[in-house]
Motif scaffolding. Structure first.
Motif, mmCIF file in Angstrom:
data_model
loop_
_atom_site.group_PDB
_atom_site.id
_atom_site.type_symbol
_atom_site.label_atom_id
_atom_site.label_comp_id
_atom_site.label_asym_id
_atom_site.label_seq_id
_atom_site.Cartn_x
_atom_site.Cartn_y
_atom_site.Cartn_z
ATOM 1 N N ASP A 110 107.244 -71.532 -5.271
ATOM 2 C CA ASP A 110 107.028 -71.423 -3.840
ATOM 3 C C ASP A 110 107.944 -70.326 -3.329
ATOM 4 O O ASP A 110 109.154 -70.355 -3.120
ATOM 5 C CB ASP A 110 107.481 -72.632 -3.324
ATOM 6 C CG ASP A 110 107.324 -72.854 -1.559
ATOM 7 O OD1 ASP A 110 107.156 -71.635 -1.027
ATOM 8 O OD2 ASP A 110 107.678 -73.822 -1.025
ATOM 9 N N LEU A 111 107.295 -69.138 -2.690
ATOM 10 C CA LEU A 111 107.617 -68.208 -2.513
ATOM 11 C C LEU A 111 108.792 -68.097 -1.145
ATOM 12 O O LEU A 111 109.841 -67.740 -1.062
ATOM 13 C CB LEU A 111 106.925 -66.725 -2.218
ATOM 14 C CG LEU A 111 107.312 -65.451 -1.556
ATOM 15 C CD1 LEU A 111 108.599 -65.038 -2.625
ATOM 16 C CD2 LEU A 111 106.355 -64.460 -1.468
ATOM 17 N N ASP A 112 108.199 -69.098 -0.104
ATOM 18 C CA ASP A 112 109.153 -69.493 1.144
ATOM 19 C C ASP A 112 110.508 -69.964 0.646
ATOM 20 O O ASP A 112 111.394 -69.673 1.216
ATOM 21 C CB ASP A 112 108.131 -70.211 1.855
ATOM 22 C CG ASP A 112 107.170 -69.667 2.447
ATOM 23 O OD1 ASP A 112 107.100 -68.252 2.436
ATOM 24 O OD2 ASP A 112 106.234 -70.346 2.969
ATOM 25 N N TYR A 113 110.257 -70.979 -0.365
ATOM 26 C CA TYR A 113 111.639 -71.486 -0.726
ATOM 27 C C TYR A 113 112.558 -70.473 -1.621
ATOM 28 O O TYR A 113 113.814 -70.452 -1.263
ATOM 29 C CB TYR A 113 111.235 -72.639 -1.748
ATOM 30 C CG TYR A 113 112.372 -73.368 -2.458
ATOM 31 C CD1 TYR A 113 112.969 -74.507 -1.609
ATOM 32 C CD2 TYR A 113 113.068 -73.345 -3.677
ATOM 33 C CE1 TYR A 113 113.889 -75.203 -1.971
ATOM 34 C CE2 TYR A 113 114.073 -73.990 -4.084
ATOM 35 C CZ TYR A 113 114.513 -75.031 -3.196
ATOM 36 O OH TYR A 113 115.507 -75.682 -3.797
ATOM 37 N N ALA A 114 111.946 -69.642 -2.195
ATOM 38 C CA ALA A 114 112.734 -68.624 -3.183
ATOM 39 C C ALA A 114 113.289 -67.674 -1.927
ATOM 40 O O ALA A 114 114.674 -67.499 -2.170
ATOM 41 C CB ALA A 114 111.795 -67.799 -3.902
ATOM 42 N N ARG A 115 112.562 -67.372 -0.825
ATOM 43 C CA ARG A 115 113.329 -66.339 0.016
ATOM 44 C C ARG A 115 114.407 -67.111 0.861
ATOM 45 O O ARG A 115 115.567 -66.196 0.964
ATOM 46 C CB ARG A 115 112.350 -65.960 1.038
ATOM 47 C CG ARG A 115 111.076 -64.889 0.543
ATOM 48 C CD ARG A 115 110.324 -64.551 1.823
ATOM 49 N NE ARG A 115 109.573 -63.511 1.273
ATOM 50 C CZ ARG A 115 108.104 -63.545 1.514
ATOM 51 N NH1 ARG A 115 107.640 -64.182 1.942
ATOM 52 N NH2 ARG A 115 107.250 -62.489 1.005
ATOM 53 N N VAL A 116 114.560 -68.440 1.221
ATOM 54 C CA VAL A 116 115.425 -68.841 1.556
ATOM 55 C C VAL A 116 116.635 -68.851 0.914
ATOM 56 O O VAL A 116 117.924 -68.440 1.129
ATOM 57 C CB VAL A 116 115.017 -70.450 2.180
ATOM 58 C CG1 VAL A 116 116.325 -71.114 2.844
ATOM 59 C CG2 VAL A 116 114.172 -70.361 3.225
ATOM 60 N N VAL A 117 116.427 -69.254 -0.502
ATOM 61 C CA VAL A 117 117.566 -69.452 -1.460
ATOM 62 C C VAL A 117 118.306 -67.964 -1.890
ATOM 63 O O VAL A 117 119.415 -67.890 -1.786
ATOM 64 C CB VAL A 117 117.288 -70.126 -2.599
ATOM 65 C CG1 VAL A 117 118.179 -70.289 -3.626
ATOM 66 C CG2 VAL A 117 116.744 -71.727 -2.470
ATOM 67 N N ALA A 118 117.386 -66.772 -1.951
ATOM 68 C CA ALA A 118 117.638 -65.853 -2.011
ATOM 69 C C ALA A 118 118.796 -65.055 -0.851
ATOM 70 O O ALA A 118 119.619 -64.552 -1.199
ATOM 71 C CB ALA A 118 116.591 -64.501 -2.311
ATOM 72 N N ALA A 119 118.466 -65.643 0.387
ATOM 73 C CA ALA A 119 119.323 -65.262 1.331
ATOM 74 C C ALA A 119 120.574 -65.764 1.315
ATOM 75 O O ALA A 119 121.693 -65.351 1.358
ATOM 76 C CB ALA A 119 118.482 -65.676 2.659
ATOM 77 N N GLU A 120 120.566 -67.246 0.763
ATOM 78 C CA GLU A 120 121.777 -68.154 0.725
ATOM 79 C C GLU A 120 122.628 -67.369 -0.443
ATOM 80 O O GLU A 120 123.948 -67.137 -0.435
ATOM 81 C CB GLU A 120 121.382 -69.395 0.296
ATOM 82 C CG GLU A 120 120.836 -70.357 1.470
ATOM 83 C CD GLU A 120 119.956 -71.567 0.926
ATOM 84 O OE1 GLU A 120 119.739 -72.282 1.831
ATOM 85 O OE2 GLU A 120 120.417 -71.792 -0.416
ATOM 86 N N PHE A 121 121.981 -67.145 -1.582
ATOM 87 C CA PHE A 121 122.585 -66.581 -2.508
ATOM 88 C C PHE A 121 123.466 -65.272 -2.280
ATOM 89 O O PHE A 121 124.571 -65.125 -2.658
ATOM 90 C CB PHE A 121 121.407 -66.068 -3.755
ATOM 91 C CG PHE A 121 122.124 -65.665 -5.119
ATOM 92 C CD1 PHE A 121 122.789 -66.210 -5.940
ATOM 93 C CD2 PHE A 121 122.064 -64.032 -5.458
ATOM 94 C CE1 PHE A 121 123.232 -65.905 -7.156
ATOM 95 C CE2 PHE A 121 122.507 -63.656 -6.570
ATOM 96 C CZ PHE A 121 123.318 -64.490 -7.398
ATOM 97 N N VAL A 122 122.826 -64.085 -1.782
ATOM 98 C CA VAL A 122 123.389 -62.818 -1.564
ATOM 99 C C VAL A 122 124.560 -63.075 -0.556
ATOM 100 O O VAL A 122 125.476 -62.338 -0.739
ATOM 101 C CB VAL A 122 122.672 -61.654 -1.012
ATOM 102 C CG1 VAL A 122 121.562 -61.606 -2.318
ATOM 103 C CG2 VAL A 122 121.799 -61.983 0.211
ATOM 104 N N ARG A 123 124.268 -63.937 0.445
ATOM 105 C CA ARG A 123 125.432 -64.483 1.362
ATOM 106 C C ARG A 123 126.540 -64.978 0.679
ATOM 107 O O ARG A 123 127.668 -64.543 1.019
ATOM 108 C CB ARG A 123 124.855 -65.451 2.456
ATOM 109 C CG ARG A 123 125.788 -65.520 3.676
ATOM 110 C CD ARG A 123 124.960 -66.324 4.462
ATOM 111 N NE ARG A 123 123.488 -66.256 4.990
ATOM 112 C CZ ARG A 123 122.801 -66.963 4.879
ATOM 113 N NH1 ARG A 123 123.013 -68.237 4.419
ATOM 114 N NH2 ARG A 123 121.366 -66.777 5.216
ATOM 115 N N ALA A 124 126.463 -65.871 -0.253
ATOM 116 C CA ALA A 124 127.380 -66.351 -0.975
ATOM 117 C C ALA A 124 128.242 -65.355 -1.831
ATOM 118 O O ALA A 124 129.473 -65.245 -1.680
ATOM 119 C CB ALA A 124 127.012 -67.593 -1.806
#
Ligand SMILES: [Zn+2]
Length: 434
Positions: A110-124
């Motif tokens: 699910d690309l929408d899910y992936a985009r949200v986690v990608a943002a969480e990941f780079v922020r972390a």
């Protein structure tokens, strides 16, 4: 995103390790009242504030006294689709994969899910002072592209690739070797060498890769010079046993990768806990690196990373957080865990603060072939920096005001600093956007 072209001196306490302290003693460089001259995103001078100021009277000064500037951290092993399963304790590698990790990674269809986690990941990453990371992407192409896009807008240096597997995982995570070749080639063209992004060919591990898939990985490396390689190697005993069963004609785990041309100077093998002396000799001969993930090795009960044997055989290694098998994004915490575990390991190495800082910075740059660009404050390198400033009432602030020596100050930072102490992170002189 461009860095200011006018020179600026950052005034703070400085630490960096521009040489390998396992080979050269006294490698830690320290300036209590330091000056770091930044010009157009590059380090132009590093020294005591008074001398840098005298040589560059035209430069503006930013007063950061009370805190410590370090080179940006380099995380050599971290999984972007595992942010949300951090903290699943109580299992060994293979059971942890089946119960938590693989079902979570399947959600990245699910690309929408992936985009949200990608943002969480780079922020972390940025929040913990990590400016460069070698990242396992997703098994899905679009989700891996989402990571590259998030990295590009943050400004971080990210080396990553589609995770490739064609057996022994959930079927939703498998792809055919042909599709792996096509999709990897597409993302290499789109992202490799663009800005601060690099591509890494990333078979998950031999356990989930057939010979046909590993052969495709070799072809991708041969056809795309400069592309990096990453995978897992010799993490847990049951995993090693299973790989031996799947590849009965190879003498050991590392040989599976060697046979397909995957072990080179820009290959990073995560874990290397169970690696034999014969494998270490060949890793050294090929110039390949290991990623030492102490928190993960302890959390999954994989074992103690044999630092002394890697040193004896001349195998390069650097630190990795291994989110989410590890215990979080902090490279300072990872350094502390390396120190603690080596204190307890039967043949442990007595790590000092200079080793920890090297392993969290320049060693990672060397593993990635980026030592000419990042890793320390040598003039000419990119201004990838982290500013450690402890909250006023914290124990670390009290230690920093009273530390009797530079070594104590740096080891206290590794012991006590968490993300609340990472006040700022810059890549190439620009604040990382989160
Ligand atoms: Zn891993």
């Amino acid at each position: 995103m461009t860095a200011a072209a006018h020179p600026e001196i950052l005034r703070a306490t400085l630490f960096h390790v521009p040489r390998n302290p396992f080979r050269v003693s006294g490698s830690l460089e320290f300036h209590e009242d330091g000056g770091l001259l930044i010009n157009s995103g590059r380090i132009a001078a590093c020294g005591d504030y008074a001398s840098v100021r005298e040589a560059h009277p035209e430069a503006a000064v930013r007063d950061l006294r009370g805190g410590v500037l370090l080179p940006g951290f380099v995380d050599t092993h971290v999984h972007y689709p595992q942010v949300r399963i951090l903290g699943c304790l109580g299992y060994g590698l293979l059971e942890w994969l089946q119960r938590y990790t693989l079902p979570e990674e399947a959600k990245f269809a699910d690309l929408d899910y992936a985009r949200v986690v990608a943002a969480e990941f780079v922020r972390a990453l940025a929040a913990h002072g990590t400016t460069t990371a070698l990242v396992f992407g997703s098994h899905f192409t679009a989700a891996t592209a989402a990571l590259f896009e998030a990295a590009r807008s943050s400004g971080l240096r990210i080396v990553s690739g589609i995770v490739l597997s064609d057996r022994n995982l959930l079927s939703a995570l498998h792809q055919s070797p042909d599709s792996a070749y096509r999709e990897s080639t597409r993302l290499i063209r789109e992202y490799h060498g663009k800005g601060r992004l690099l591509y890494a060919v990333t078979p998950r591990f031999a356990l989930s890769s057939s010979d046909a898939m590993l052969e495709i990985c070799g072809a991708l490396l041969r056809e795309n010079p400069g592309v990096r390689f990453q995978t897992h190697l010799n993490e847990s005993k049951p995993e090693v046993k299973e790989v031996a069963r799947l590849f009965p004609h190879d003498p050991d785990y590392f040989a599976v990768y060697e046979r397909h041309g995957l072990a080179g100077r820009h290959s990073v093998f995560a874990h290397s806990v169970q690696t034999t002396d014969a494998e270490l000799e060949r890793m050294a001969a090929r110039g390949s690196s290991a990623s030492y993930c102490p928190g993960s090795n302890a959390a999954l009960g994989s074992g103690f990373f044999p630092i002394c044997r890697h040193l004896a055989k001349g195998v390069h290694f650097a630190l990795g957080s291994d989110v989410g098998g590890g215990t979080g994004f902090g490279m300072l915490k990872e350094g502390l865990q390396a120190y603690l575990l080596q204190r307890l390991a039967p043949e442990g190495f007595p790590l000092a603060a200079e080793h920890l800082l090297y392993l969290a910075t320049l060693a990672g740059a060397e593993a990635l072939g980026l030592e000419g660009e990042i890793g320390d404050f040598t003039p000419g390198k990119s201004a990838d920096l982290v500013y450690v400033h402890a909250p006023e009432a914290s124990p670390l602030a009290a230690v920093m005001r009273n530390a009797p020596s530079a070594g104590h100050l740096l080891s206290a930072i590794f012991t006590l600093a968490d993300s609340s102490c990472i006040a700022r992170t810059w890549v190439e002189g620009c604040p990382v956007k989160t």
